[in-house]
Enzyme design. Structure first.
Site, mmCIF file in Angstrom:
data_model
loop_
_atom_site.group_PDB
_atom_site.id
_atom_site.type_symbol
_atom_site.label_atom_id
_atom_site.label_comp_id
_atom_site.label_asym_id
_atom_site.label_seq_id
_atom_site.Cartn_x
_atom_site.Cartn_y
_atom_site.Cartn_z
ATOM 1 N N CYS A 89 0.812 -1.223 -0.065
ATOM 2 C CA CYS A 89 0.089 0.134 0.086
ATOM 3 C C CYS A 89 0.872 1.396 -0.037
ATOM 4 C CB CYS A 89 -0.922 0.170 1.501
ATOM 5 S SG CYS A 89 -2.154 -1.290 1.162
ATOM 6 N N ARG A 134 -7.804 -5.087 -2.568
ATOM 7 C CA ARG A 134 -7.259 -4.003 -3.260
ATOM 8 C C ARG A 134 -7.815 -3.524 -4.816
ATOM 9 N NH1 ARG A 134 -2.366 -2.279 -1.809
ATOM 10 N NH2 ARG A 134 -1.757 -4.134 -0.923
#
Ligand code: BEZ
Length: 207
Positions: free
Chosen positions: A46, A123
């Site tokens: 991330c 995601r």
């Protein structure tokens, strides 16, 4: 079972706190928008994505596209992560990061898998047009980072298709020739049918 949104669905509106103040999705009407979830703050993949997105923010701005990130982490976790990235990597995260501790947004969009052992979001990225319609969706596992170049390319390709008269081939980038859409009526088919490659024509080609 979590509802998974699909291409053509209206993007569910939400109001939430973000690192840039309260956000209502409907405020973004009239602009392209990439709404994307990430599994957790303070994680390596991330962090790599967010640094790359912050560096590319001016390129999204240039094509009239806003960015909104969302995760189940609290606003205070987002603030801490932003601060650590600024101090450690010298990058300011210049787009809003929404908190979704109640999972209201994650559930409405299907960002959280039914089979997940925790409440972290997948995601996922939702490409939303200026009318508030979802035009493309991608979902990657937590372990694989998205390509910011591909995110930019998807928005640019959707914008090119919306100009009309073209569909975009594999690997298309702005400035490349697009393809002529397939014929949808017998008259247009008949005009092309003498060519064995009637189904594969680039714009600007002579035949
Ligand atoms: C990451 O962003 O690095 C990550 C997040 C959740 C699980 C695995 C990796």
């Amino acid at each position: 079972m979590a509802h998974s949104l699909q291409i053509g669905d209206a993007a569910p509106n939400f109001q939430a706190r973000s690192t840039q103040g309260n956000i209502s999705l409907s405020d973004f009407r009239g602009k392209w928008l990439v709404l994307f979830s990430h599994p957790a703050d303070f994680t390596p993949v991330c962090t790599s994505e967010f640094v790359a997105l912050a560096k590319a923010k001016d390129r999204f701005d240039a094509i009239g596209c806003a960015l909104i990130a969302v995760s189940v982490d609290s606003l205070y976790s987002h603030f801490g992560w932003i601060s650590a990235i600024r101090e450690g990597l010298g990058v300011s995260l210049n787009f809003p990061i929404v908190e979704d501790p109640s999972l209201v947004i994650g559930r409405a969009y299907g960002m959280i898998s039914d089979r997940s052992q925790d409440a972290s979001a997948m995601r996922s990225s939702y490409y939303i047009d200026p009318e508030g319609i979802i035009r493309a969706v991608t979902t990657y596992p937590a372990t694989i980072g998205r390509s910011v170049e591909e995110m930019l390319r998807i928005v640019a390709a959707l914008q090119r298709v919306d100009q009309g008269g073209a569909v975009t081939p594999e690997g298309w980038h702005p400035g490349d020739p697009a393809l002529i859409p397939p014929p949808l009526d017998v008259q247009s088919f008949a005009e092309r049918a003498s060519d064995p490659l009637w189904f594969y024509k680039f714009e600007g080609s002579s035949k």
